[in-house]
Design a protein around this motif. Structure first.
Motif, PDB file in Angstrom:
ATOM      1  N   ALA A  53       0.650  -1.236  -0.034  1.00  0.00           N
ATOM      2  CA  ALA A  53       0.158   0.062  -0.040  1.00  0.00           C
ATOM      3  C   ALA A  53       0.937   1.291   0.202  1.00  0.00           C
ATOM      4  N   GLU A  54       1.821   1.331   0.613  1.00  0.00           N
ATOM      5  CA  GLU A  54       2.839   2.260   0.747  1.00  0.00           C
ATOM      6  C   GLU A  54       3.319   2.673  -0.550  1.00  0.00           C
ATOM      7  N   GLU A  55       3.835   1.456  -1.186  1.00  0.00           N
ATOM      8  CA  GLU A  55       4.412   1.675  -2.460  1.00  0.00           C
ATOM      9  C   GLU A  55       3.465   1.977  -3.548  1.00  0.00           C
ATOM     10  N   ALA A  56       2.221   1.754  -3.586  1.00  0.00           N
ATOM     11  CA  ALA A  56       1.183   1.903  -4.552  1.00  0.00           C
ATOM     12  C   ALA A  56       1.071   3.396  -4.335  1.00  0.00           C
ATOM     13  N   ARG A  57       0.991   4.083  -3.401  1.00  0.00           N
ATOM     14  CA  ARG A  57       0.937   5.488  -3.331  1.00  0.00           C
ATOM     15  C   ARG A  57      -0.594   6.007  -3.589  1.00  0.00           C
ATOM     16  N   GLY A  58      -1.543   5.181  -3.461  1.00  0.00           N
ATOM     17  CA  GLY A  58      -2.864   5.407  -3.963  1.00  0.00           C
ATOM     18  C   GLY A  58      -3.103   5.155  -5.302  1.00  0.00           C
ATOM     19  N   VAL A  59      -2.213   4.634  -6.104  1.00  0.00           N
ATOM     20  CA  VAL A  59      -2.528   3.899  -7.515  1.00  0.00           C
ATOM     21  C   VAL A  59      -3.192   2.766  -7.456  1.00  0.00           C
ATOM     22  N   ARG A  60      -4.246   2.758  -8.166  1.00  0.00           N
ATOM     23  CA  ARG A  60      -5.084   1.584  -8.133  1.00  0.00           C
ATOM     24  C   ARG A  60      -4.200   0.313  -9.085  1.00  0.00           C
ATOM     25  N   HIS A  61      -4.378  -1.025  -8.492  1.00  0.00           N
ATOM     26  CA  HIS A  61      -3.679  -2.063  -9.071  1.00  0.00           C
ATOM     27  C   HIS A  61      -4.661  -2.963  -9.362  1.00  0.00           C
ATOM     28  N   HIS A  62      -4.437  -3.724 -10.629  1.00  0.00           N
ATOM     29  CA  HIS A  62      -5.744  -4.781 -10.994  1.00  0.00           C
ATOM     30  C   HIS A  62      -4.881  -6.038 -10.878  1.00  0.00           C
ATOM     31  N   MET A  63      -5.777  -7.217 -11.017  1.00  0.00           N
ATOM     32  CA  MET A  63      -5.130  -8.512 -11.228  1.00  0.00           C
ATOM     33  C   MET A  63      -4.053  -8.987 -10.263  1.00  0.00           C
ATOM     34  N   ILE A  64      -4.263  -8.540  -9.037  1.00  0.00           N
ATOM     35  CA  ILE A  64      -3.623  -9.117  -7.947  1.00  0.00           C
ATOM     36  C   ILE A  64      -4.691  -9.538  -6.808  1.00  0.00           C
ATOM     37  N   ASP A  65      -4.166 -10.758  -6.291  1.00  0.00           N
ATOM     38  CA  ASP A  65      -5.250 -11.332  -5.273  1.00  0.00           C
ATOM     39  C   ASP A  65      -6.390 -11.639  -5.800  1.00  0.00           C
ATOM     40  N   ILE A  66      -6.557 -12.532  -6.969  1.00  0.00           N
ATOM     41  CA  ILE A  66      -7.777 -12.804  -7.624  1.00  0.00           C
ATOM     42  C   ILE A  66      -8.031 -14.085  -7.555  1.00  0.00           C
ATOM     43  N   ALA A  67      -7.166 -14.742  -7.066  1.00  0.00           N
ATOM     44  CA  ALA A  67      -7.398 -16.585  -7.127  1.00  0.00           C
ATOM     45  C   ALA A  67      -6.786 -16.947  -5.610  1.00  0.00           C
ATOM     46  N   GLU A  68      -7.292 -18.271  -5.539  1.00  0.00           N
ATOM     47  CA  GLU A  68      -6.802 -19.061  -4.497  1.00  0.00           C
ATOM     48  C   GLU A  68      -5.504 -19.927  -4.785  1.00  0.00           C
ATOM     49  N   PRO A  69      -4.444 -19.757  -4.000  1.00  0.00           N
ATOM     50  CA  PRO A  69      -3.263 -20.724  -4.503  1.00  0.00           C
ATOM     51  C   PRO A  69      -3.547 -22.002  -4.808  1.00  0.00           C
ATOM     52  N   GLU A  70      -4.807 -22.692  -4.231  1.00  0.00           N
ATOM     53  CA  GLU A  70      -4.949 -24.019  -4.705  1.00  0.00           C
ATOM     54  C   GLU A  70      -5.734 -24.192  -6.200  1.00  0.00           C
ATOM     55  N   GLU A  71      -5.967 -23.202  -6.621  1.00  0.00           N
ATOM     56  CA  GLU A  71      -6.272 -23.165  -8.257  1.00  0.00           C
ATOM     57  C   GLU A  71      -5.111 -23.168  -9.149  1.00  0.00           C
ATOM     58  N   SER A  72      -5.367 -23.581 -10.287  1.00  0.00           N
ATOM     59  CA  SER A  72      -4.547 -23.425 -11.472  1.00  0.00           C
ATOM     60  C   SER A  72      -4.960 -22.380 -12.313  1.00  0.00           C
ATOM     61  N   PHE A  73      -4.524 -21.299 -12.300  1.00  0.00           N
ATOM     62  CA  PHE A  73      -4.903 -20.049 -12.987  1.00  0.00           C
ATOM     63  C   PHE A  73      -4.197 -19.880 -14.218  1.00  0.00           C
ATOM     64  N   SER A  74      -4.965 -20.112 -15.283  1.00  0.00           N
ATOM     65  CA  SER A  74      -4.417 -20.308 -16.577  1.00  0.00           C
ATOM     66  C   SER A  74      -3.945 -18.829 -17.164  1.00  0.00           C
ATOM     67  N   ALA A  75      -3.290 -19.044 -18.596  1.00  0.00           N
ATOM     68  CA  ALA A  75      -3.112 -17.860 -19.234  1.00  0.00           C
ATOM     69  C   ALA A  75      -4.311 -17.277 -19.910  1.00  0.00           C
ATOM     70  N   ALA A  76      -5.192 -18.144 -20.344  1.00  0.00           N
ATOM     71  CA  ALA A  76      -6.424 -17.662 -20.791  1.00  0.00           C
ATOM     72  C   ALA A  76      -7.324 -16.863 -19.792  1.00  0.00           C
ATOM     73  N   ALA A  77      -7.449 -17.470 -18.750  1.00  0.00           N
ATOM     74  CA  ALA A  77      -8.308 -16.984 -17.887  1.00  0.00           C
ATOM     75  C   ALA A  77      -7.748 -15.422 -17.419  1.00  0.00           C
ATOM     76  N   TRP A  78      -6.228 -15.166 -17.152  1.00  0.00           N
ATOM     77  CA  TRP A  78      -5.669 -14.031 -17.133  1.00  0.00           C
ATOM     78  C   TRP A  78      -5.842 -13.100 -18.246  1.00  0.00           C
ATOM     79  N   VAL A  79      -5.870 -13.394 -19.448  1.00  0.00           N
ATOM     80  CA  VAL A  79      -6.069 -12.498 -20.453  1.00  0.00           C
ATOM     81  C   VAL A  79      -7.529 -12.172 -20.409  1.00  0.00           C
ATOM     82  N   GLN A  80      -8.404 -13.007 -20.221  1.00  0.00           N
ATOM     83  CA  GLN A  80      -9.643 -12.409 -20.337  1.00  0.00           C
ATOM     84  C   GLN A  80     -10.056 -11.324 -19.270  1.00  0.00           C
ATOM     85  N   LEU A  81      -9.716 -11.754 -18.136  1.00  0.00           N
ATOM     86  CA  LEU A  81      -9.883 -10.838 -17.063  1.00  0.00           C
ATOM     87  C   LEU A  81      -9.032  -9.394 -17.162  1.00  0.00           C
ATOM     88  N   ALA A  82      -7.831  -9.503 -17.553  1.00  0.00           N
ATOM     89  CA  ALA A  82      -7.020  -8.518 -17.734  1.00  0.00           C
ATOM     90  C   ALA A  82      -7.652  -7.403 -18.972  1.00  0.00           C
TER      91      ALA A  82
END
Length: 309
Positions: A53-82
């Motif tokens: 939070a300190e490094e972000a300085r208020g800038v909104r960041h996306h695509m972080i903390d969107i999956a549980e580590p038990e999941e296998s998150f694919s490139a296809a899923a990432w591209v769609q959401l990004a």
């Protein structure tokens, strides 16, 4: 199509992408889309170098903390959401900045690459079994025989991507490299400017990687990994194959000391940085920003990019 470009900040690990992304976002009224295949996982903060939070300085960041580590998150899923994130940022009149070092994800997002789930479960199961039996080094060698360029940018522990590349070749006769080159002929999804950070001396990069790994240990990397193991995560999960987590897990299991794990993390991180550079050097659209390591380089890079766009 919007006339404003998407700004990409990429490069090897430990080159200062996060700091530059924040500075640019502040200058351009932008928001950051993280392009890191492991920062998607919740609870994996220290080893993935997530922005604080300190490094972000208020800038909104996306695509972080969107999956549980038990999941296998694919490139296809990432591209769609990004892609949805980028469109939303544009719709709100802001500038999207894609910041990270996962080259496959970035290129696929920009090119609007089709990730149709073509494949064969039987073939994939056979290749997974072969990988488990023969080992990653042998499977990577087999991939190098048919697709040396793809093999060059993968590491032997990347089971999923090695198996996928072999599966596609076995089913279609087309290598992943050939597929990538063909899709590069497709017009980009949005206008973009792609910048890659590097250092004039390779040793400067390696020294920064070593310091970064030491800092992760100081910040509690081994405690973070022990917490993940305690919730049932293990080598069978994609998230735990990430550099830093795999080695720390071996230390937690008593297979090596924490000191030995740190040295192995440094070694594998340096090798990963070389693969990242290899991937980027194939792309003629990349504008290279050579740094000397000083913090003032970030402001100089901001000025350079602002003058380009």
């Amino acid at each position: 199509m919007t006339e404003r470009p998407v700004i990409v900040i990429t490069g090897p690990t430990a080159t200062g992408k996060t700091a530059l992304g924040v500075e640019l976002a502040l200058a351009l009224d932008g928001e950051v889309v993280s392009a890191d295949s492991m920062q998607v996982y919740r609870g994996m903060d220290i080893g993935t170098g997530k922005v604080t939070a300190e490094e972000a300085r208020g800038v909104r960041h996306h695509m972080i903390d969107i999956a549980e580590p038990e999941e296998s998150f694919s490139a296809a899923a990432w591209v769609q959401l990004a892609a949805e994130c980028v469109e939303d940022i544009f719709a709100r009149g802001k500038t999207p900045l894609i910041v990270g070092g996962t080259g496959l994800y970035i290129d696929s997002l920009l090119l609007g690459r089709d990730f149709a789930e073509r494949g064969d479960e039987r073939v994939r199961a056979e290749l997974n079994a072969e990988y488990d039996r023969a080992g990653g080094e042998e499977m990577l060698r087999r991939l190098a025989e048919v697709d040396p360029r793809r093999a060059e940018v993968l590491h032997s522990g990347d089971k999923r991507r090695i198996v996928r590349a072999l599966e596609i070749f076995r089913l279609t006769g087309e290598t992943m490299t050939a597929h990538d080159e063909r899709t590069r002929l497709v017009p980009p999804r949005w206008p973009c400017r792609k910048y890659a950070l590097t250092f004039s001396e390779r040793q400067t990069l390696y020294d920064r990687i070593d310091r970064r790994v030491d800092k992760m240990a100081e910040d509690g990397l081994f405690d973070e990994v022990r917490g993940l193991l305690a919730r049932g995560l293990g080598a069978q999960h994609t998230s735990m194959q990430a550099i830093g987590y795999k080695e720390a897990a071996l230390a937690a299991a008593g297979q090596m000391t924490e000191s030995e794990a740190l040295e192995l993390i440094k070694l594998r991180s340096r090798r990963y940085a070389k693969r990242q550079l290899t991937w980027l050097r194939r792309d003629d659209s990349v504008r290279w920003l050579c740094r000397e390591g000083a913090e003032t380089d970030t402001q100089a890079a901001v000025k350079k990019i602002m003058s380009d766009i």
